[in-house]
Design a protein around this motif. Structure first.
Motif, PDB file in Angstrom:
ATOM      1  N   VAL A 139      20.213   9.454 -20.121  1.00  0.00           N
ATOM      2  CA  VAL A 139      18.897   9.842 -19.609  1.00  0.00           C
ATOM      3  C   VAL A 139      17.848   8.810 -19.990  1.00  0.00           C
ATOM      4  O   VAL A 139      16.991   8.433 -19.187  1.00  0.00           O
ATOM      5  N   ARG A 140      17.901   8.328 -21.226  1.00  0.00           N
ATOM      6  CA  ARG A 140      16.932   7.312 -21.653  1.00  0.00           C
ATOM      7  C   ARG A 140      17.049   6.041 -20.811  1.00  0.00           C
ATOM      8  O   ARG A 140      16.050   5.419 -20.463  1.00  0.00           O
ATOM      9  N   GLU A 141      18.265   5.650 -20.473  1.00  0.00           N
ATOM     10  CA  GLU A 141      18.469   4.461 -19.649  1.00  0.00           C
ATOM     11  C   GLU A 141      17.920   4.679 -18.241  1.00  0.00           C
ATOM     12  O   GLU A 141      17.293   3.797 -17.657  1.00  0.00           O
ATOM     13  N   GLU A 142      18.121   5.876 -17.687  1.00  0.00           N
ATOM     14  CA  GLU A 142      17.580   6.186 -16.368  1.00  0.00           C
ATOM     15  C   GLU A 142      16.057   6.154 -16.383  1.00  0.00           C
ATOM     16  O   GLU A 142      15.420   5.660 -15.456  1.00  0.00           O
ATOM     17  N   MET A 143      15.459   6.674 -17.451  1.00  0.00           N
ATOM     18  CA  MET A 143      14.001   6.655 -17.565  1.00  0.00           C
ATOM     19  C   MET A 143      13.485   5.229 -17.643  1.00  0.00           C
ATOM     20  O   MET A 143      12.461   4.887 -17.053  1.00  0.00           O
ATOM     21  N   ARG A 144      14.205   4.381 -18.370  1.00  0.00           N
ATOM     22  CA  ARG A 144      13.788   2.980 -18.475  1.00  0.00           C
ATOM     23  C   ARG A 144      13.821   2.302 -17.111  1.00  0.00           C
ATOM     24  O   ARG A 144      12.914   1.554 -16.748  1.00  0.00           O
ATOM     25  N   GLN A 145      14.851   2.592 -16.317  1.00  0.00           N
ATOM     26  CA  GLN A 145      14.961   1.997 -14.990  1.00  0.00           C
ATOM     27  C   GLN A 145      13.859   2.503 -14.068  1.00  0.00           C
ATOM     28  O   GLN A 145      13.290   1.746 -13.286  1.00  0.00           O
ATOM     29  N   ILE A 146      13.538   3.797 -14.162  1.00  0.00           N
ATOM     30  CA  ILE A 146      12.469   4.360 -13.330  1.00  0.00           C
ATOM     31  C   ILE A 146      11.134   3.732 -13.682  1.00  0.00           C
ATOM     32  O   ILE A 146      10.334   3.381 -12.821  1.00  0.00           O
ATOM     33  N   TRP A 170       0.818  -1.218   0.000  1.00  0.00           N
ATOM     34  CA  TRP A 170       0.000   0.000   0.000  1.00  0.00           C
ATOM     35  C   TRP A 170       0.850   1.266   0.000  1.00  0.00           C
ATOM     36  O   TRP A 170       0.441   2.285  -0.550  1.00  0.00           O
ATOM     37  N   SER A 171       2.007   1.219   0.611  1.00  0.00           N
ATOM     38  CA  SER A 171       2.838   2.427   0.702  1.00  0.00           C
ATOM     39  C   SER A 171       3.765   2.600  -0.495  1.00  0.00           C
ATOM     40  O   SER A 171       4.411   3.639  -0.627  1.00  0.00           O
ATOM     41  N   THR A 172       3.819   1.593  -1.379  1.00  0.00           N
ATOM     42  CA  THR A 172       4.760   1.684  -2.497  1.00  0.00           C
ATOM     43  C   THR A 172       4.123   1.422  -3.860  1.00  0.00           C
ATOM     44  O   THR A 172       4.162   2.278  -4.743  1.00  0.00           O
ATOM     45  N   ASN A 173       3.521   0.248  -4.042  1.00  0.00           N
ATOM     46  CA  ASN A 173       3.145  -0.183  -5.391  1.00  0.00           C
ATOM     47  C   ASN A 173       1.659  -0.140  -5.710  1.00  0.00           C
ATOM     48  O   ASN A 173       1.280  -0.268  -6.874  1.00  0.00           O
ATOM     49  N   CYS A 174       0.808  -0.008  -4.712  1.00  0.00           N
ATOM     50  CA  CYS A 174      -0.635  -0.058  -4.962  1.00  0.00           C
ATOM     51  C   CYS A 174      -1.077   1.150  -5.782  1.00  0.00           C
ATOM     52  O   CYS A 174      -0.711   2.290  -5.480  1.00  0.00           O
ATOM     53  N   ARG A 180       5.296   9.372  -3.020  1.00  0.00           N
ATOM     54  CA  ARG A 180       6.247   8.642  -3.865  1.00  0.00           C
ATOM     55  C   ARG A 180       5.859   8.733  -5.336  1.00  0.00           C
ATOM     56  O   ARG A 180       6.714   8.944  -6.203  1.00  0.00           O
ATOM     57  N   ARG A 181       4.567   8.592  -5.625  1.00  0.00           N
ATOM     58  CA  ARG A 181       4.117   8.637  -7.014  1.00  0.00           C
ATOM     59  C   ARG A 181       4.284  10.036  -7.614  1.00  0.00           C
ATOM     60  O   ARG A 181       4.629  10.183  -8.785  1.00  0.00           O
ATOM     61  N   VAL A 182       4.042  11.066  -6.807  1.00  0.00           N
ATOM     62  CA  VAL A 182       4.231  12.440  -7.291  1.00  0.00           C
ATOM     63  C   VAL A 182       5.708  12.696  -7.592  1.00  0.00           C
ATOM     64  O   VAL A 182       6.056  13.278  -8.631  1.00  0.00           O
ATOM     65  N   LEU A 200      -0.079   5.343   5.211  1.00  0.00           N
ATOM     66  CA  LEU A 200       0.475   4.518   4.132  1.00  0.00           C
ATOM     67  C   LEU A 200       0.083   5.086   2.774  1.00  0.00           C
ATOM     68  O   LEU A 200       0.894   5.131   1.842  1.00  0.00           O
ATOM     69  N   TRP A 201      -1.172   5.516   2.671  1.00  0.00           N
ATOM     70  CA  TRP A 201      -1.632   6.117   1.416  1.00  0.00           C
ATOM     71  C   TRP A 201      -0.851   7.401   1.117  1.00  0.00           C
ATOM     72  O   TRP A 201      -0.471   7.649  -0.039  1.00  0.00           O
ATOM     73  N   MET A 202      -0.589   8.218   2.142  1.00  0.00           N
ATOM     74  CA  MET A 202       0.176   9.449   1.934  1.00  0.00           C
ATOM     75  C   MET A 202       1.586   9.136   1.437  1.00  0.00           C
ATOM     76  O   MET A 202       2.099   9.811   0.534  1.00  0.00           O
ATOM     77  N   GLN A 203       2.209   8.117   2.015  1.00  0.00           N
ATOM     78  CA  GLN A 203       3.548   7.722   1.558  1.00  0.00           C
ATOM     79  C   GLN A 203       3.520   7.332   0.084  1.00  0.00           C
ATOM     80  O   GLN A 203       4.400   7.712  -0.696  1.00  0.00           O
TER      81      GLN A 203
END
Length: 214
Positions: free
Chosen positions: A204-211, A107-111, A157-159, A150-153
């Motif tokens: 930069v493209r590689e970093e974007m792919r990893q993100i 819930w705090s990371t991937n949901c 993170r998503r922002v 958890l939702w705030m975290q």
């Protein structure tokens, strides 16, 4: 406001189904299990016919036979269905004291949903103030506060991730413009500057792919 999860009154069939929903059958994959119970599970959820422990997610169980002739016992495994994002959640972290910590992490990371957080910011502040002043010691309110945090975290993170991706996209656009400038105007950049920009573009493209794979 008085917050409570509430305990629904279930008939014998509903009670039996609640006990059987989490059980992954022999030879059944987690995906097969989820597909098999999904429609009935959502119907029970809609009509508030689930155990409180099944209200926001359902942890899978597998039947284990401890000795010859044993009828079997259903033990929790580290697999769950999250109702907020309708996805299977896998983890190496187990449950303790009735709380599944791997769901907290999810819930705090991937949901990608927020159904697990069922209070508003105003309610959150009210509950926090009541807790600090000693006006309440409600377990349900403490859990509601925890889920909101958890939702705030997750939201923060998503922002941050969205801003980082946007920053890198803008950087790529600048580099591409420089490339076009050089391509159509050979005197726009010298060879060393072009090589530097070209290398930066791929970094930069590689970093974007990893993100994007986080």
């Amino acid at each position: 406001m008085v917050y409570t999860d509430g305990c629904p009154v279930l008939n014998d069939i509903e009670w039996r189904d609640n006990c059987q929903f989490p059980v992954i059958r022999k030879g059944e994959t987690p995906s097969d299990w989820m597909k098999r119970i999904w429609d009935q599970l959502m119907n029970y959820r809609k009509n508030n016919c689930l155990f409180v422990s099944h209200k926001r997610y359902m942890v899978a169980r597998k039947i284990l036979y401890l000795w010859e002739g044993d009828l079997g016992s259903a033990f929790e495994v580290n697999i769950a269905i999250c109702y907020s994002c309708d996805q299977l959640v896998y983890s190496n972290i187990g449950c303790k004291y009735g709380i599944c910590h791997f769901m907290d992490k999810h819930w705090s990371t991937n949901c990608t949903g927020n159904a697990y957080c069922d209070i508003s910011f105003r309610d959150y502040i009210e509950f926090k103030n009541k807790l600090k002043s000693g006006l309440t010691n409600s377990f349900d309110e403490k859990q509601a506060i925890r889920r909101y945090e958890l939702w705030m975290q997750n939201a923060i993170r998503r922002v941050k991730r969205a801003r980082e991706i946007d920053r890198k996209i803008r950087a790529v656009k600048v580099i591409q413009e420089k490339w076009l400038e050089y391509f159509y105007r050979p005197d726009g950049l010298c060879a060393s500057e072009l090589a530097l920009h070209y290398q930066l573009l791929w970094t930069v493209r590689e970093e974007m792919r990893q993100i994007n794979n986080v």
